[in-house]
Design a protein around this motif. Structure first.
Motif, PDB file in Angstrom:
ATOM      1  N   ASN A   1       0.858  -1.180   0.000  1.00 42.40           N
ATOM      2  CA  ASN A   1       0.000   0.000   0.000  1.00 42.40           C
ATOM      3  C   ASN A   1       0.898   1.235   0.000  1.00 42.40           C
ATOM      4  N   PRO A   2       1.458   1.596  -1.163  1.00 45.79           N
ATOM      5  CA  PRO A   2       2.388   2.727  -1.196  1.00 45.79           C
ATOM      6  C   PRO A   2       1.666   4.053  -0.948  1.00 45.79           C
ATOM      7  N   ILE A   3       2.285   4.873  -0.104  1.00 47.99           N
ATOM      8  CA  ILE A   3       1.668   6.139   0.295  1.00 47.99           C
ATOM      9  C   ILE A   3       2.691   7.261   0.211  1.00 47.99           C
ATOM     10  N   ILE A   4       2.242   8.390  -0.314  1.00 47.64           N
ATOM     11  CA  ILE A   4       2.993   9.631  -0.207  1.00 47.64           C
ATOM     12  C   ILE A   4       2.428  10.343   1.019  1.00 47.64           C
ATOM     13  N   TYR A   5       3.304  10.781   1.908  1.00 44.20           N
ATOM     14  CA  TYR A   5       2.845  11.500   3.100  1.00 44.20           C
ATOM     15  C   TYR A   5       3.539  12.854   3.162  1.00 44.20           C
TER      16      TYR A   5
ATOM     17  N   LYS B   1       7.681  18.264   4.580  1.00 48.57           N
ATOM     18  CA  LYS B   1       8.479  17.139   4.080  1.00 48.57           C
ATOM     19  C   LYS B   1       7.561  16.227   3.307  1.00 48.57           C
ATOM     20  N   VAL B   2       8.020  15.777   2.151  1.00 51.02           N
ATOM     21  CA  VAL B   2       7.272  14.855   1.300  1.00 51.02           C
ATOM     22  C   VAL B   2       8.021  13.535   1.302  1.00 51.02           C
ATOM     23  N   GLY B   3       7.366  12.489   1.783  1.00 56.79           N
ATOM     24  CA  GLY B   3       8.005  11.181   1.876  1.00 56.79           C
ATOM     25  C   GLY B   3       7.160  10.083   1.267  1.00 56.79           C
ATOM     26  N   TYR B   4       7.701   8.880   1.285  1.00 56.09           N
ATOM     27  CA  TYR B   4       7.064   7.690   0.713  1.00 56.09           C
ATOM     28  C   TYR B   4       7.195   6.559   1.720  1.00 56.09           C
ATOM     29  N   THR B   5       6.168   5.749   1.818  1.00 57.36           N
ATOM     30  CA  THR B   5       6.236   4.564   2.668  1.00 57.36           C
ATOM     31  C   THR B   5       5.253   3.514   2.174  1.00 57.36           C
ATOM     32  N   THR B   6       5.532   2.277   2.527  1.00 54.87           N
ATOM     33  CA  THR B   6       4.563   1.201   2.307  1.00 54.87           C
ATOM     34  C   THR B   6       4.012   0.728   3.649  1.00 54.87           C
TER      35      THR B   6
ATOM     36  N   ASP C   1       8.199   9.207  -3.951  1.00 51.69           N
ATOM     37  CA  ASP C   1       8.302  10.592  -3.493  1.00 51.69           C
ATOM     38  C   ASP C   1       9.239  11.402  -4.377  1.00 51.69           C
ATOM     39  N   HIS C   2      10.249  10.753  -4.969  1.00 49.42           N
ATOM     40  CA  HIS C   2      11.185  11.460  -5.852  1.00 49.42           C
ATOM     41  C   HIS C   2      10.465  12.068  -7.046  1.00 49.42           C
TER      42      HIS C   2
END
Length: 124
Positions: A18-22, A34-39, A77-78
């Motif tokens: 479940n990839p998410i941009i936060y 801050k813009v990040g990415y997580t699963t 996020d990149h």
């Protein structure tokens, strides 16, 4: 004679994660996000970034969005960082190392617009 299944070469398999941009703010960086990415669940990711031991919570989650394209493949996020830079938003450098960080001087609305542009492969 069997015909090979060539449909798969034109589609992207849906990811099981479940990839998410936060997007979050930090008290030490007013006016920046801050813009990040997580699963992982975002709260769990925040615990990774800010391990217990800080006397006070210095961050606030402002926005989360799926990091899936309409076809089910994922972006990172990149990709959002590049779009923010293309739009002229200032990316913050680490004052100690001089390296670019994932912090931008912009608003959550600016990040939302960049995510939409990445997700839809459009300029908006």
């Amino acid at each position: 004679m069997t015909v090979p299944d060539s449909f798969g070469q034109y589609t992207h398999p849906r990811t099981e994660s479940n990839p998410i941009i936060y997007v979050y703010s930090e008290s030490f960086a007013p006016g920046c996000v801050k813009v990040g990415y997580t699963t992982k669940p975002v709260e769990e990711r925040m615990r990774d970034i800010h391990p217990v031991g800080s006397p006070t919570k210095t961050w606030t989650i402002l926005y989360t969005e799926s990091a899936l394209y309409p076809d089910g493949s994922q972006f990172m996020d990149h990709d959002v960082h590049r779009e923010l830079e293309r739009r002229g938003f200032h990316r913050i450098r680490d004052p100690h190392t001089g390296k670019l960080t994932e912090f931008f001087r912009c608003t959550v609305s600016d990040v939302k617009a960049a995510i939409i542009a990445v997700k839809n492969h459009t300029l908006n």
